[in-house]
Write an enzyme that holds these catalytic residues in place. Structure first.
Site, PDB file in Angstrom:
ATOM      1  N   ASP A 264       2.460   7.134  21.958  1.00  0.00           N
ATOM      2  CA  ASP A 264       1.961   6.828  20.714  1.00  0.00           C
ATOM      3  C   ASP A 264       2.516   5.481  19.976  1.00  0.00           C
ATOM      4  OD1 ASP A 264       1.440   9.452  18.334  1.00  0.00           O
ATOM      5  OD2 ASP A 264       1.038   7.552  18.198  1.00  0.00           O
ATOM      6  N   GLU A 469      -0.300  12.188   8.708  1.00  0.00           N
ATOM      7  CA  GLU A 469       0.681  12.412   9.540  1.00  0.00           C
ATOM      8  C   GLU A 469       2.032  12.684   8.478  1.00  0.00           C
ATOM      9  OE1 GLU A 469      -0.399   8.539  12.191  1.00  0.00           O
ATOM     10  OE2 GLU A 469       1.600   9.483  12.499  1.00  0.00           O
TER      11      GLU A 469
HETATM   12  C1  GLC Z   1      -0.308   7.543  15.134  1.00  0.00           C
HETATM   13  C2  GLC Z   1      -0.723   9.027  15.401  1.00  0.00           C
HETATM   14  C3  GLC Z   1      -1.815   9.164  16.680  1.00  0.00           C
HETATM   15  C4  GLC Z   1      -2.587   7.953  16.677  1.00  0.00           C
HETATM   16  C5  GLC Z   1      -1.869   6.729  16.870  1.00  0.00           C
HETATM   17  C6  GLC Z   1      -2.750   5.280  16.852  1.00  0.00           C
HETATM   18  O1  GLC Z   1       0.982   7.436  15.005  1.00  0.00           O
HETATM   19  O2  GLC Z   1       0.493   9.656  15.900  1.00  0.00           O
HETATM   20  O3  GLC Z   1      -2.308  10.408  16.630  1.00  0.00           O
HETATM   21  O4  GLC Z   1      -3.721   8.021  17.816  1.00  0.00           O
HETATM   22  O5  GLC Z   1      -0.850   6.352  15.740  1.00  0.00           O
HETATM   23  O6  GLC Z   1      -3.198   5.161  15.610  1.00  0.00           O
END
Ligand code: GLC
Length: 548
Positions: A264, A469
């Site tokens: 991530d 988030e």
């Molecule tokens: C974020 C998320 C993930 C996403 C990634 C890229 O923190 O947790 O779901 O795909 O970053 O943006």
């Protein structure tokens, strides 16, 4: 391949730090993200982005081995970062439809709008099983019920295309240039953390982890999902990004996943306290645990330097690097990037096209959950009459496209107002009721609104502001923005349909529920507000069922 070329394949960087020379010389994959505040007034148009991606692609093809890059984006409910793209209901609304075929068709439509912008890879779907609605990502989950989530993984066969019968489980599959590389996320147990705390700790037996949270990944593997994103969260106190047992022994060895595991955003930085410290050790533990590609995404020179030294010192075996690179090249090959590395501009007409908006409208219709219909048994309030003299449309969410789309729309955290092309609830009622009915709109109705006016009925839309988030973690699930009081002030005077725009179930006290004549949970419906009027006026039946 030289070690540098191999490591380049494992390095995903953010657009704002990417240079053509580094992409060429380090053959780096890249990731895209609009500057968070999107300060430029210029809208992010798919055609501009196709130009941008193609220029980086050319840089990659100018490298020694001419390996194409893959460009990733969070197209989680449409190509949602772009102006004018069709914005579908978020996953919680799709879970309410229980309609696997619909969701597969949505995947195919999203793939076209993503490829139109020159982008090959979407960090979707989230297949979390949200066990606690206090989680800020509840709306990214299809349901709290594992079996509903399993059914909705059909979106992968839309995004990537349907694999042929007999396709070997775990092998990546992408049908062609009108499909994208999908990403099942976040492996595993992201929706099961204590108190719904985002990036928190899921405490469970292995059996529960497997039956509740891991089961949807099997359906993803059978559909040939090409990538899996590791979760920021932990299982019984051990972070997933360093969990060799789950990432390698289970996902890769036991379940046979042959695509690649991506980290991530900045997840390696979060492995240490303070964040980003002792980075070399974070790289060491994550890569050895089974992470194949790292979404660095900014300090990529440090990442490359640390990984290089870890391999040269033997702390990371070359066989681990070769496994990661083999997986990445397999996905690029299967996705046809060696044949079709550049964007196909003929797809630009699909962005926000009528066909896709009709599909999104169908999804809105099927996602609506009727929670109350009428105050007296046997006397239903819905469907509404179209030909009436005067109606009131009120509430914070009645005329706000950004609110009805929710997070991950144009901007990471979403936004308020006319952020893209679409139909608000107010627009929809005005379109349906035309000039035969006087439609009065008051965001915040006051006593003056009602003085001397008699309204046949009121539509009051309230709910949550957009979030994404951890910003969405919330232990007080009341209707924000004084939504309850606003609803009550109208329902005390006029027969009222309450529409709830939210990323999760919210608390509605009995005293309020008694006051309203009807109540519909609309979740985060996206741009096609007409899907709501289609049902409340009786052109279509209510079909939606609570996913949480
Ligand atoms: C974020 C998320 C993930 C996403 C990634 C890229 O923190 O947790 O779901 O795909 O970053 O943006």
């Amino acid at each position: 391949m030289t070690l540098q070329e191999k490591i380049g394949q494992m390095t995903q960087i953010e657009l704002c730090v990417a240079t053509f020379s580094d992409v060429r010389d380090l053959s780096i994959v890249t990731k895209y993200l609009l500057p968070p505040n999107d300060s430029t007034s210029k809208k992010a148009m798919p055609s501009d982005w196709a130009d941008k991606v193609d220029r980086f692609q050319q840089a990659a093809l100018d490298s020694r081995l001419r390996i194409p890059l893959i460009y990733g984006i969070d197209a989680v409910h449409g190509n949602n970062r772009f102006y004018g793209a069709t914005i579908f209901p978020h996953n919680i609304g799709l879970g309410a439809t229980r309609d696997a075929d619909l969701v597969q068709r949505i995947g195919a439509a999203v793939a076209l709008e993503v490829r139109a912008s020159g982008i090959h890879f979407s960090f979707a779907p989230c297949v979390a099983v949200c066990r606690d609605p206090r989680w800020g990502r509840c709306y990214e989950s299809f349901s709290e019920d594992t079996n509903i989530v399993r059914k909705m993984t059909s979106i992968i066969s839309g995004l990537q295309g349907q694999p042929p019968v007999g396709h070997p489980k775990g092998y990546p599959f992408v049908a062609g240039r009108y499909n994208v590389i999908a990403c099942a996320k976040h492996f595993v147990g992201d929706g099961g953390t204590e108190k719904g705390i985002n990036e928190g700790n899921t405490i469970s037996s292995y059996n529960d982890l497997e039956t509740i949270h891991m089961a949807p990944y099997l359906d993803c593997l059978y559909q040939g999902v090409s990538t899996v994103m590791a979760s920021y969260s932990s299982w019984n106190g051990c972070k997933l990004h360093v969990h060799h047992f789950l990432l390698t022994e289970i996902l890769k060895d036991k379940l046979g996943f042959k695509g690649f595991v991506i980290s991530d955003w900045k997840a390696l930085d979060r492995l240490s306290e303070p964040r980003g410290s002792n980075y070399r050790h974070c790289v060491y533990t994550a890569i050895n645990a089974g992470i194949d590609m790292v979404m660095v995404p900014l300090r990529y020179k440090q990442f490359i330097e640390d990984l290089t030294s870890l391999v040269e010192s033997g702390e990371i075996q070359m066989s681990r690097i070769d496994d990661a690179v083999e997986r990445i090249l397999r996905v690029k090959y299967v996705a046809g990037l060696f044949e079709y590395p550049f964007s196909d501009r003929s797809l630009l007409d699909t962005v926000g096209c009528k066909l896709h908006r009709e599909l999104a409208r169908e999804a809105v219709r099927k996602s609506l959950v009727l929670l109350k219909n009428g105050k007296n048994p046997g006397k239903a309030f819905l469907p509404l009459e179209k030909n009436v003299k005067r109606v009131l449309i009120a509430g914070t969410h009645a005329d706000n496209l950004g609110y009805q789309c929710g997070g991950w729309t144009r901007y990471w955290q979403g936004s308020s107002g006319r952020i893209t092309i679409g139909t608000t609830i107010l627009d929809a009622f005005r379109e349906v009721m035309g000039d035969k009915t006087e439609v009065i709109y008051e965001k915040y109705p006051s006593p003056d609104t009602f003085a001397g006016q008699n309204f046949s009925f009121a539509i009051v839309a309230v709910g949550e502001e957009p979030y994404a988030e951890s910003a969405g973690d919330n232990s007080e699930l009341i209707i924000p923005l004084n939504g309850s009081e606003l609803l009550s002030s109208v329902a005390d005077r006029i027969p009222t349909l309450a529409i709830l725009i939210s990323g999760r179930p919210l608390v509605i006290e009995p005293w309020l529920l008694e006051k309203v004549d009807a109540l519909v949970a609309a979740w985060l419906p996206g741009t096609e507000g007409r899907g709501i009027t289609d049902v409340v006026f009786g052109d279509y039946e209510f079909e939606g069922q609570l996913p949480i």
